[in-house]
Scaffold this motif. Structure first.
Motif, PDB file in Angstrom:
ATOM      1  N   ARG A   1      21.567 -50.668  12.659  1.00  0.00           N
ATOM      2  CA  ARG A   1      21.381 -49.790  13.815  1.00  0.00           C
ATOM      3  C   ARG A   1      20.436 -48.633  13.483  1.00  0.00           C
ATOM      4  O   ARG A   1      19.537 -48.307  14.265  1.00  0.00           O
ATOM      5  CB  ARG A   1      22.731 -49.238  14.270  1.00  0.00           C
ATOM      6  CG  ARG A   1      22.655 -48.340  15.498  1.00  0.00           C
ATOM      7  CD  ARG A   1      24.049 -47.958  15.979  1.00  0.00           C
ATOM      8  NE  ARG A   1      23.979 -47.106  17.163  1.00  0.00           N
ATOM      9  CZ  ARG A   1      23.838 -45.782  17.134  1.00  0.00           C
ATOM     10  NH1 ARG A   1      23.757 -45.157  15.956  1.00  0.00           N
ATOM     11  NH2 ARG A   1      23.781 -45.085  18.249  1.00  0.00           N
TER      12      ARG A   1
ATOM     13  N   LEU B   1      12.661 -47.602  13.535  1.00  0.00           N
ATOM     14  CA  LEU B   1      11.469 -48.367  13.907  1.00  0.00           C
ATOM     15  C   LEU B   1      11.075 -48.113  15.353  1.00  0.00           C
ATOM     16  O   LEU B   1       9.884 -48.013  15.679  1.00  0.00           O
ATOM     17  CB  LEU B   1      11.711 -49.863  13.676  1.00  0.00           C
ATOM     18  CG  LEU B   1      11.916 -50.302  12.224  1.00  0.00           C
ATOM     19  CD1 LEU B   1      12.150 -51.808  12.149  1.00  0.00           C
ATOM     20  CD2 LEU B   1      10.712 -49.911  11.368  1.00  0.00           C
ATOM     21  N   GLU B   2      12.073 -48.003  16.217  1.00  0.00           N
ATOM     22  CA  GLU B   2      11.777 -47.711  17.618  1.00  0.00           C
ATOM     23  C   GLU B   2      11.170 -46.321  17.772  1.00  0.00           C
ATOM     24  O   GLU B   2      10.215 -46.119  18.531  1.00  0.00           O
ATOM     25  CB  GLU B   2      13.051 -47.814  18.457  1.00  0.00           C
ATOM     26  CG  GLU B   2      12.826 -47.553  19.942  1.00  0.00           C
ATOM     27  CD  GLU B   2      14.102 -47.641  20.750  1.00  0.00           C
ATOM     28  OE1 GLU B   2      14.052 -47.432  21.977  1.00  0.00           O
ATOM     29  OE2 GLU B   2      15.171 -47.919  20.152  1.00  0.00           O
ATOM     30  N   GLU B   3      11.722 -45.352  17.028  1.00  0.00           N
ATOM     31  CA  GLU B   3      11.248 -43.967  17.121  1.00  0.00           C
ATOM     32  C   GLU B   3       9.843 -43.812  16.557  1.00  0.00           C
ATOM     33  O   GLU B   3       9.008 -43.112  17.137  1.00  0.00           O
ATOM     34  CB  GLU B   3      12.216 -43.049  16.363  1.00  0.00           C
ATOM     35  CG  GLU B   3      11.844 -41.582  16.410  1.00  0.00           C
ATOM     36  CD  GLU B   3      11.987 -40.974  17.798  1.00  0.00           C
ATOM     37  OE1 GLU B   3      11.277 -39.989  18.085  1.00  0.00           O
ATOM     38  OE2 GLU B   3      12.806 -41.486  18.591  1.00  0.00           O
ATOM     39  N   GLU B   4       9.573 -44.466  15.425  1.00  0.00           N
ATOM     40  CA  GLU B   4       8.301 -44.257  14.724  1.00  0.00           C
ATOM     41  C   GLU B   4       7.188 -45.199  15.169  1.00  0.00           C
ATOM     42  O   GLU B   4       6.011 -44.879  14.998  1.00  0.00           O
ATOM     43  CB  GLU B   4       8.512 -44.422  13.207  1.00  0.00           C
ATOM     44  CG  GLU B   4       9.463 -43.411  12.604  1.00  0.00           C
ATOM     45  CD  GLU B   4       8.919 -41.993  12.689  1.00  0.00           C
ATOM     46  OE1 GLU B   4       7.692 -41.821  12.858  1.00  0.00           O
ATOM     47  OE2 GLU B   4       9.724 -41.043  12.599  1.00  0.00           O
TER      48      GLU B   4
ATOM     49  N   THR C   1       0.794 -45.266  15.958  1.00  0.00           N
ATOM     50  CA  THR C   1       0.775 -46.668  15.561  1.00  0.00           C
ATOM     51  C   THR C   1      -0.619 -47.260  15.675  1.00  0.00           C
ATOM     52  O   THR C   1      -1.070 -47.998  14.789  1.00  0.00           O
ATOM     53  CB  THR C   1       1.757 -47.473  16.432  1.00  0.00           C
ATOM     54  OG1 THR C   1       3.080 -46.962  16.251  1.00  0.00           O
ATOM     55  CG2 THR C   1       1.736 -48.954  16.051  1.00  0.00           C
TER      56      THR C   1
ATOM     57  N   VAL D   1       7.492 -47.700  18.319  1.00  0.00           N
ATOM     58  CA  VAL D   1       7.427 -47.919  19.767  1.00  0.00           C
ATOM     59  C   VAL D   1       7.163 -46.618  20.520  1.00  0.00           C
ATOM     60  O   VAL D   1       6.338 -46.573  21.445  1.00  0.00           O
ATOM     61  CB  VAL D   1       8.735 -48.572  20.269  1.00  0.00           C
ATOM     62  CG1 VAL D   1       8.670 -48.785  21.781  1.00  0.00           C
ATOM     63  CG2 VAL D   1       8.987 -49.888  19.547  1.00  0.00           C
ATOM     64  N   LYS D   2       7.839 -45.557  20.129  1.00  0.00           N
ATOM     65  CA  LYS D   2       7.731 -44.291  20.860  1.00  0.00           C
ATOM     66  C   LYS D   2       6.554 -43.421  20.414  1.00  0.00           C
ATOM     67  O   LYS D   2       6.359 -42.337  20.949  1.00  0.00           O
ATOM     68  CB  LYS D   2       9.037 -43.497  20.712  1.00  0.00           C
ATOM     69  CG  LYS D   2      10.219 -44.157  21.393  1.00  0.00           C
ATOM     70  CD  LYS D   2      11.462 -43.290  21.325  1.00  0.00           C
ATOM     71  CE  LYS D   2      12.640 -43.930  22.049  1.00  0.00           C
ATOM     72  NZ  LYS D   2      13.859 -43.091  21.991  1.00  0.00           N
ATOM     73  N   LYS D   3       5.815 -43.896  19.428  1.00  0.00           N
ATOM     74  CA  LYS D   3       4.620 -43.171  18.980  1.00  0.00           C
ATOM     75  C   LYS D   3       3.427 -44.122  18.969  1.00  0.00           C
ATOM     76  O   LYS D   3       2.867 -44.448  17.918  1.00  0.00           O
ATOM     77  CB  LYS D   3       4.841 -42.585  17.582  1.00  0.00           C
ATOM     78  CG  LYS D   3       5.916 -41.511  17.534  1.00  0.00           C
ATOM     79  CD  LYS D   3       6.074 -40.960  16.124  1.00  0.00           C
ATOM     80  CE  LYS D   3       7.145 -39.873  16.069  1.00  0.00           C
ATOM     81  NZ  LYS D   3       7.326 -39.337  14.692  1.00  0.00           N
TER      82      LYS D   3
ATOM     83  N   ASN E   1      16.865 -49.958  13.235  1.00  0.00           N
ATOM     84  CA  ASN E   1      16.283 -50.221  14.556  1.00  0.00           C
ATOM     85  C   ASN E   1      15.888 -48.935  15.260  1.00  0.00           C
ATOM     86  O   ASN E   1      14.827 -48.862  15.902  1.00  0.00           O
ATOM     87  CB  ASN E   1      17.271 -51.014  15.414  1.00  0.00           C
ATOM     88  CG  ASN E   1      17.438 -52.449  14.942  1.00  0.00           C
ATOM     89  OD1 ASN E   1      16.540 -53.014  14.308  1.00  0.00           O
ATOM     90  ND2 ASN E   1      18.588 -53.054  15.228  1.00  0.00           N
ATOM     91  N   LEU E   2      16.745 -47.922  15.140  1.00  0.00           N
ATOM     92  CA  LEU E   2      16.424 -46.627  15.755  1.00  0.00           C
ATOM     93  C   LEU E   2      15.179 -46.016  15.134  1.00  0.00           C
ATOM     94  O   LEU E   2      14.332 -45.444  15.827  1.00  0.00           O
ATOM     95  CB  LEU E   2      17.617 -45.677  15.625  1.00  0.00           C
ATOM     96  CG  LEU E   2      18.846 -45.992  16.486  1.00  0.00           C
ATOM     97  CD1 LEU E   2      19.996 -45.040  16.149  1.00  0.00           C
ATOM     98  CD2 LEU E   2      18.491 -45.891  17.977  1.00  0.00           C
TER      99      LEU E   2
ATOM    100  N   GLN F   1       3.509 -51.269  10.267  1.00  0.00           N
ATOM    101  CA  GLN F   1       2.500 -51.088  11.316  1.00  0.00           C
ATOM    102  C   GLN F   1       1.180 -51.731  10.923  1.00  0.00           C
ATOM    103  O   GLN F   1       0.557 -52.459  11.720  1.00  0.00           O
ATOM    104  CB  GLN F   1       2.305 -49.603  11.579  1.00  0.00           C
ATOM    105  CG  GLN F   1       3.541 -48.897  12.146  1.00  0.00           C
ATOM    106  CD  GLN F   1       3.392 -47.382  12.155  1.00  0.00           C
ATOM    107  OE1 GLN F   1       3.144 -46.769  11.116  1.00  0.00           O
ATOM    108  NE2 GLN F   1       3.532 -46.792  13.327  1.00  0.00           N
TER     109      GLN F   1
END
Length: 333
Positions: free
Chosen positions: A71, A77-80, A88, A82-84, A74-75, A216
């Motif tokens: 968990r 990877l999503e934060e660094e 990336t 998907v949300k950036k 995943n958080l 990335q």
């Protein structure tokens, strides 16, 4: 303590890089010269699969860094990632340039003999130094500039072609093709230096894990590599599949390629691209020595041994006291 720890990691990673590069050169040469009944494996597919392994290894390392919490990973990877999206996308630049560089090297080797290519391609060490000065603000002292000159001279002597009666073969290459080959190598050296320093700049300006950055970079490299594979070898892939010609030695080559990407990332994080160039140059010497004394397919000359001494001397000279600090001691993974 942090500085001492970083220094140990720097030289340990450089040593591993020399070992990995030397092993890769020897196994790759063996795999490409091994006589087989069926089709030979596609180099482009090996590059793609190496990126897949590198991504998988980096994901495992990120999983370990997050205390084996799926968990938390995943958080992160999503934060660094998907949300950036802007951060990336910055990794698409070196990934794309590395892909261009690989294509240029194919062009170069199609128009130049191997010895000329090897000597000319060492210009990437000098271009890396120049990009390090302009992009990272590094300052090289007299010893460092002298060591670069010694390195260039030493590698040139190590790769100097022996008189083997191949003058007629060299005459086949026209002046036009030689010019195309030289320009391809020159562009590859510039792109290699820029991409390496650009990636180093990204790594050293962020507190993000080096493994996240490599995920990335690996994703973009996989995309560009897959496109390149389909463009250059698409017909062969459609006819015989990606794994055509694969054997145990092929798998070892791919594993070493994937390991090389991870080791280089550590070297860039704790050292710099110029020291990476020295490690690569040393691996050339070790590979030649192993070819001479174990494989017995190379006859060394006095020029080779003199070049080897220059490269080793340059390596130690670059590490002499008084070298400007690279700033790597303050960086944590």
């Amino acid at each position: 303590m942090v500085s001492s720890h970083s220094s140990r990691l720097k030289y340990l990673s450089l040593g591993v890089l020399v070992l990995q590069t030397t092993s890769l050169v020897l196994t790759m040469r063996y795999s490409r010269t091994l006589k087989e009944d069926g089709p030979r494996y596609l180099a482009s597919s090996a590059v793609v699969l190496a990126e897949v392994l590198k991504i998988f290894a980096c994901i495992c390392l990120v999983f370990m860094e997050n205390n084996f919490s799926l968990r938390a990973m995943n958080l992160l990877l999503e934060e660094e990632i998907v949300k950036k999206p802007v951060e990336t996308m910055k990794l698409a630049v070196p990934a794309g340039i590395y892909t261009l560089q690989n294509n240029l090297l194919y062009v170069a080797l199609s128009n130049l003999d191997a010895a000329t290519y090897q000597v000319t391609y060492q210009l990437k060490i000098l271009t890396t130094a120049l990009f390090s000065i302009s992009m990272l603000g590094k300052k090289l002292g007299l010893y460092q500039w002298l060591s670069l000159l010694l390195l260039m001279a030493g590698v040139a002597l190590v790769q100097w072609p022996a008189d083997s009666g191949k003058d007629s073969e060299q005459k086949i290459l026209t002046a036009g093709s030689q010019f195309v080959g030289f320009m391809a190598v020159l562009m590859a050296c510039v792109s290699s230096g820029f991409a390496g320093v650009y990636f180093e700049k990204i790594l050293k300006e962020t507190k993000q894990s080096v493994w996240v950055r490599n995920i990335q970079l690996g994703v973009f490299s996989f995309v560009f590599g897959f496109i390149g594979m389909m463009v250059y070898d698409g017909h062969s892939v459609m006819k015989s599949g990606i794994f055509q010609g694969y054997s145990a030695i092929t798998c070892i080559v791919i594993l070493l390629q994937a390991l090389g990407g991870l080791v280089i990332a550590v070297v860039i994080k704790y050292a710099d691209n110029i020291l990476k160039g020295f490690a690569t140059s040393l691996s050339i010497i070790f590979s030649t020595l192993i070819s001479c004394f174990l494989l017995r397919d190379f006859n060394p000359t006095g020029v080779f041994f003199f070049g080897a001494v220059l490269v080793i001397a340059a390596t130690f000279l670059y590490s002499c006291p008084g070298k400007p600090a690279s700033g790597s001691s303050s960086i944590k993974v």
